[in-house]
Scaffold this motif. Structure first.
Motif, PDB file in Angstrom:
ATOM      1  N   VAL A  54       0.792  -0.772   0.110  1.00 43.21           N
ATOM      2  CA  VAL A  54       0.217   0.313   0.212  1.00 43.21           C
ATOM      3  C   VAL A  54       1.145   1.574  -0.175  1.00 43.21           C
ATOM      4  O   VAL A  54       0.235   1.981  -0.321  1.00 43.21           O
ATOM      5  CB  VAL A  54      -0.808   0.062   1.112  1.00 43.21           C
ATOM      6  CG1 VAL A  54      -1.578   1.324   1.395  1.00 43.21           C
ATOM      7  CG2 VAL A  54      -1.803  -1.378   1.197  1.00 43.21           C
ATOM      8  N   VAL A  55       2.039   1.666   0.951  1.00 42.64           N
ATOM      9  CA  VAL A  55       3.176   2.428   0.974  1.00 42.64           C
ATOM     10  C   VAL A  55       3.642   2.939  -0.606  1.00 42.64           C
ATOM     11  O   VAL A  55       3.249   3.693  -0.683  1.00 42.64           O
ATOM     12  CB  VAL A  55       3.700   2.333   1.680  1.00 42.64           C
ATOM     13  CG1 VAL A  55       5.023   3.116   1.495  1.00 42.64           C
ATOM     14  CG2 VAL A  55       2.927   2.380   3.770  1.00 42.64           C
ATOM     15  N   LEU A  56       4.134   1.515  -0.732  1.00 46.66           N
ATOM     16  CA  LEU A  56       4.772   1.578  -1.841  1.00 46.66           C
ATOM     17  C   LEU A  56       3.803   2.582  -4.045  1.00 46.66           C
ATOM     18  O   LEU A  56       4.134   3.201  -4.219  1.00 46.66           O
ATOM     19  CB  LEU A  56       4.945   0.362  -2.439  1.00 46.66           C
ATOM     20  CG  LEU A  56       6.576  -0.570  -2.102  1.00 46.66           C
ATOM     21  CD1 LEU A  56       6.858  -1.602  -2.084  1.00 46.66           C
ATOM     22  CD2 LEU A  56       7.938   0.877  -2.638  1.00 46.66           C
ATOM     23  N   TYR A  57       2.284   1.799  -3.717  1.00 51.40           N
ATOM     24  CA  TYR A  57       1.698   2.035  -4.542  1.00 51.40           C
ATOM     25  C   TYR A  57       1.200   3.847  -4.387  1.00 51.40           C
ATOM     26  O   TYR A  57       1.983   4.646  -5.199  1.00 51.40           O
ATOM     27  CB  TYR A  57       0.429   0.859  -3.979  1.00 51.40           C
ATOM     28  CG  TYR A  57      -0.979   1.859  -5.026  1.00 51.40           C
ATOM     29  CD1 TYR A  57      -0.971   1.778  -6.484  1.00 51.40           C
ATOM     30  CD2 TYR A  57      -1.974   2.129  -4.454  1.00 51.40           C
ATOM     31  CE1 TYR A  57      -1.585   1.620  -7.468  1.00 51.40           C
ATOM     32  CE2 TYR A  57      -2.968   2.579  -5.325  1.00 51.40           C
ATOM     33  CZ  TYR A  57      -2.794   2.391  -6.980  1.00 51.40           C
ATOM     34  OH  TYR A  57      -3.916   2.473  -7.649  1.00 51.40           O
ATOM     35  N   LEU A  58       1.012   4.018  -2.999  1.00 56.20           N
ATOM     36  CA  LEU A  58       0.667   4.765  -2.597  1.00 56.20           C
ATOM     37  C   LEU A  58       1.847   6.131  -3.301  1.00 56.20           C
ATOM     38  O   LEU A  58       1.421   7.681  -3.247  1.00 56.20           O
ATOM     39  CB  LEU A  58      -0.072   5.171  -1.439  1.00 56.20           C
ATOM     40  CG  LEU A  58      -1.207   4.367  -1.056  1.00 56.20           C
ATOM     41  CD1 LEU A  58      -2.088   5.144  -0.408  1.00 56.20           C
ATOM     42  CD2 LEU A  58      -2.556   5.025  -1.493  1.00 56.20           C
ATOM     43  N   ALA A  59       2.717   5.820  -3.020  1.00 57.57           N
ATOM     44  CA  ALA A  59       4.617   6.426  -3.280  1.00 57.57           C
ATOM     45  C   ALA A  59       4.660   6.899  -4.194  1.00 57.57           C
ATOM     46  O   ALA A  59       4.859   8.608  -4.616  1.00 57.57           O
ATOM     47  CB  ALA A  59       5.217   5.787  -2.602  1.00 57.57           C
ATOM     48  N   VAL A  60       3.801   6.547  -5.395  1.00 55.44           N
ATOM     49  CA  VAL A  60       3.829   6.280  -6.941  1.00 55.44           C
ATOM     50  C   VAL A  60       2.991   7.559  -6.759  1.00 55.44           C
ATOM     51  O   VAL A  60       2.695   8.330  -7.717  1.00 55.44           O
ATOM     52  CB  VAL A  60       3.521   5.010  -7.330  1.00 55.44           C
ATOM     53  CG1 VAL A  60       4.360   6.021  -8.822  1.00 55.44           C
ATOM     54  CG2 VAL A  60       5.284   4.591  -7.443  1.00 55.44           C
ATOM     55  N   VAL A  61       1.367   6.609  -6.588  1.00 61.90           N
ATOM     56  CA  VAL A  61       0.012   7.328  -7.096  1.00 61.90           C
ATOM     57  C   VAL A  61      -0.410   8.873  -6.807  1.00 61.90           C
ATOM     58  O   VAL A  61      -0.999   9.275  -7.216  1.00 61.90           O
ATOM     59  CB  VAL A  61      -0.797   6.497  -7.763  1.00 61.90           C
ATOM     60  CG1 VAL A  61      -0.307   5.485  -8.058  1.00 61.90           C
ATOM     61  CG2 VAL A  61      -0.907   5.582  -5.808  1.00 61.90           C
TER      62      VAL A  61
END
Length: 688
Positions: free
Chosen positions: A169-176
């Motif tokens: 979740v953190v990796l995904y939100l860090a990008v989008v």
């Protein structure tokens, strides 16, 4: 359900499997972990091997209807999870057939059905996984990020491995949406902090799980080099057993949990590569084509349907079944045998196919501009979750979350690579609104033979095709009907100047829609025989008489040319290969030898052309061919010539796009015509 018929088929089959399971094993299957969950409903001790989340959910269901109600609810939830995955894929503009395939593993995998029949936490865990996907892929807001964090916390409270999802979740939100990372972490922290606080209040120490030292000991004991550790009494004897035996059996005599922890830390420090490699090997097992048990692993049979009630060797199993299910455990042999046969004979999602879903998502992340992160997130979440599980041990039970993540990732990834064209909706029954508008006031009388040409922006090439069209064939007059499919150039004017009849559809729907319109217009105008050719000059009009002759001699109802039997000036090795692959596939599906399923120069009886069900707007050639064969039409192939396009560019898209869509149309047509509608006749009553 007409629009979502493939999902409907999967739902019916999935429901049947779950009904069989409910009838076969009563009152639900009690596994050793089930006893822990049931025992902990009242005490809610957070220091047990399993978290308390599932026990909390169990309590009201057991009070209302015992474990039988628990598994019934889990089966219903399993069906709803399939629908939820389908709906999420559709929301992301994945076409219906591909969305249905993304949902199919959850609905049809026998191991998924078996775990739902167990009093186990996996089904509730899947609900939370799908909830996280819906929140992050279906919306984009601060509230959604916070709610996703809360659900990850809840997933941890159901299965401790759920904590690994926070990384994804953190990796995904860090990008989008990097500003929402802290919101998601805060949402998780609310649940996690409350759980840790409850743990401290109940036990007097800080922690969040009872699965600790011995779990770590199990992972390290299998690879430990006894010459490099100081706690020799904890080093396992040879031959080494599996992780499960060391993690869940008593420690060596005299050893303490503190010593086990120290031993594990020492092994990790001295042999980090060995421990990592062991976990990676376990992770890779989940992508095997078939499901088997590797030496020393958790037995696969533990998650298979049995002909006797499972786990009765444990003296507590029957007692728990009576106490919480209200009856002695029993098995109905016939439904159990059906389920077992289905499961052992391929009734599950192949690990290789699940891995393919991950690879497609990765390819989309590299190549596609849209939906790349939507495809990558479920792939990454699944990989992280399974890696976390493999760090403990391998069990096919721990692979089940892959059914949530990887098919969806593959479907979104394929949609991203192929573009929106593959999501074009199916045609409504003829005549739809566009058909009616195009034919309003158009009532020509045609010759017995009508050549139908679908044309979209073909002004540069259609003139020579019409000029070289024979006006008679075997003594019969020939008319030409051009269906202009929402063109933006002067294709219609050029066709009219060449004395062709012209029907103009106001919107561009695709070659399949244009040809279907042409078939009905020609037939209503008195045509007895319909021929199709392309507007780009790829086919030889001089072969018209050869093409029609078998029908005129009453030896065939449908004749199609074949570039493989004749000659081809191929401009694409990929398409050259596709012609052969799809010919083999069609031959297998129809049990009729075919060499070329996409040749556009064809002849058929007019009544057959209008009788075949045609719903595909673009990639229509296999739909017509398989539909004719399903109606027992006499189909003949003849050697014909295919040249390169004389002008313009193909409207079918790149080779990969064309191939994927062609496969979709062929398989869905076969399902519709051969599986769902077996009994068919030609309009003339002939049979093959």
């Amino acid at each position: 359900m007409r629009r979502h018929w493939l999902l409907g088929v999967f739902l019916v089959a999935g429901t049947a499997l779950r009904v069989l399971a409910t009838v076969a094993y009563q009152p639900g299957i009690i596994y050793v972990d089930s006893q822990q969950y049931l025992n902990n409903m009242e005490l809610l001790r957070p220091d047990q091997l399993n978290p308390i989340g599932y026990s909390i959910a169990l309590k009201p269901l057991v009070a209302l209807g015992g474990t039988t109600l628990v598994v019934i609810v889990q089966h219903l939830v399993g069906l709803l999870l399939g629908v939820a995955v389908y709906a999420l894929a559709r929301r992301l503009t994945v076409c219906r057939w591909l969305s249905a395939l993304a949902a199919a593993p959850l609905l049809l995998d026998a191991y998924q059905v078996q775990i739902e029949q167990n009093v186990m936490a996996e089904t509730l865990f899947d609900v939370l996984l799908v909830g996280v996907l819906w929140l992050l892929l279906g919306k984009s807001s601060w509230q959604a990020a916070a709610a996703a964090g809360l659900l990850v916390g809840a997933a941890f409270a159901v299965r401790a491995i759920g904590i690994t999802l926070l990384c994804a979740v953190v990796l995904y939100l860090a990008v989008v949406a990097w500003r929402r990372v802290l919101v998601a972490i805060a949402g998780f922290a609310v649940v996690f902090g409350a759980y840790v606080g409850y743990f401290h209040a109940e036990t007097g120490r800080w922690g969040f799980t009872g699965a600790g030292s011995q779990v770590l000991y199990g992972r390290t004991a299998v690879v430990a080099d006894c010459s490099k550790v100081s706690l020799k009494q904890l080093c396992p004897k040879e031959p080494r057993l599996g992780v499960d035996q060391y993690a869940h059996n008593p420690l060596p005599a005299g050893a303490t949990t503190e010593q086990a922890t120290a031993f594990a830390h020492e092994v990790i420090k001295n042999q980090p590569l060995d421990v990592t490699w062991a976990a990676l090997k376990d992770f890779a097992k989940g992508f095997a084509p078939t499901r088997t048990t590797s030496p020393n692993d958790v037995p696969l049979s533990r998650w298979q349907f049995q002909l006797t009630y499972p786990n009765l060797q444990d003296i507590n199993t029957a007692a728990f079944a009576v106490k919480y299910g209200g009856q002695e455990p029993q098995v109905m042999h016939t439904p159990a045998a059906i389920l077992r046969a289905y499961q052992l004979n391929g009734g599950y999602a192949s690990g290789a196919l699940l891995g393919l879903g991950v690879l497609i998502a990765l390819a989309a992340a590299v190549r596609a501009k849209e939906l790349r992160m939507a495809a990558l997130f479920p792939a990454a979440a699944g990989v992280i979750l399974l890696l976390g599980s493999a760090a403990f041990e391998f069990s096919w039970r721990y692979q089940l979350p892959a059914l949530v993540f990887f098919p969806l990732a593959g479907a979104i990834g394929l949609r991203a690579i192929l573009g929106k064209d593959q999501a074009r909706p199916a045609l409504a029954a003829y005549p739809d609104a566009v058909d009616s508008q195009a034919t309003q006031g158009f009532q020509p009388t045609f010759a017995p033979i009508v050549v139908v040409i679908a044309a979209y922006n073909e002004a540069g090439g259609i003139g020579p095709v019409l000029a070289n069209m024979p006006r008679t064939c075997s003594g019969l007059p020939v008319d030409v009907l051009v269906v202009v499919d929402g063109a933006t150039d002067n294709t219609a004017e050029i066709a009219q100047q060449a004395d062709a009849s012209v029907v103009v559809a106001k919107s561009n729907r695709g070659q399949g829609a244009a040809l279907r319109l042409g078939y009905h217009v020609a037939a209503s105008g008195g045509a007895q025989y319909i021929v199709t050719t392309d507007a780009d000059g790829q086919y030889d009009n001089d072969e018209l008489a050869v093409l029609l002759q078998p029908i005129l001699d009453d030896e065939a109802d449908f004749v199609t040319g074949s570039r493989r039997l004749g000659a081809e000036d191929a401009d694409s090795r990929l398409r050259w290969l596709g012609v052969r692959v799809f010919a083999v596939l069609a031959s297998i599906l129809t049990r009729h030898r075919l060499t070329d399923t996409s040749f556009g120069f064809r002849a058929m009886r007019a009544d057959l052309a209008t009788a075949v069900t045609l719903r595909e707007p673009q990639y229509q050639s296999s739909e017509l061919l398989l539909g004719a064969l399903a109606r027992k039409a006499r189909v003949v192939e003849l050697p014909m010539t295919m040249r390169r396009r004389g002008d313009g560019t193909s409207k079918k898209g790149p080779g990969l796009v064309y191939g994927a869509n062609y496969a979709r149309v062929m398989t869905t047509t076969w399902l519709r015509e051969y599986v769902l509608r077996r009994a068919r006749r030609t309009p003339s009553g002939r049979t093959a």
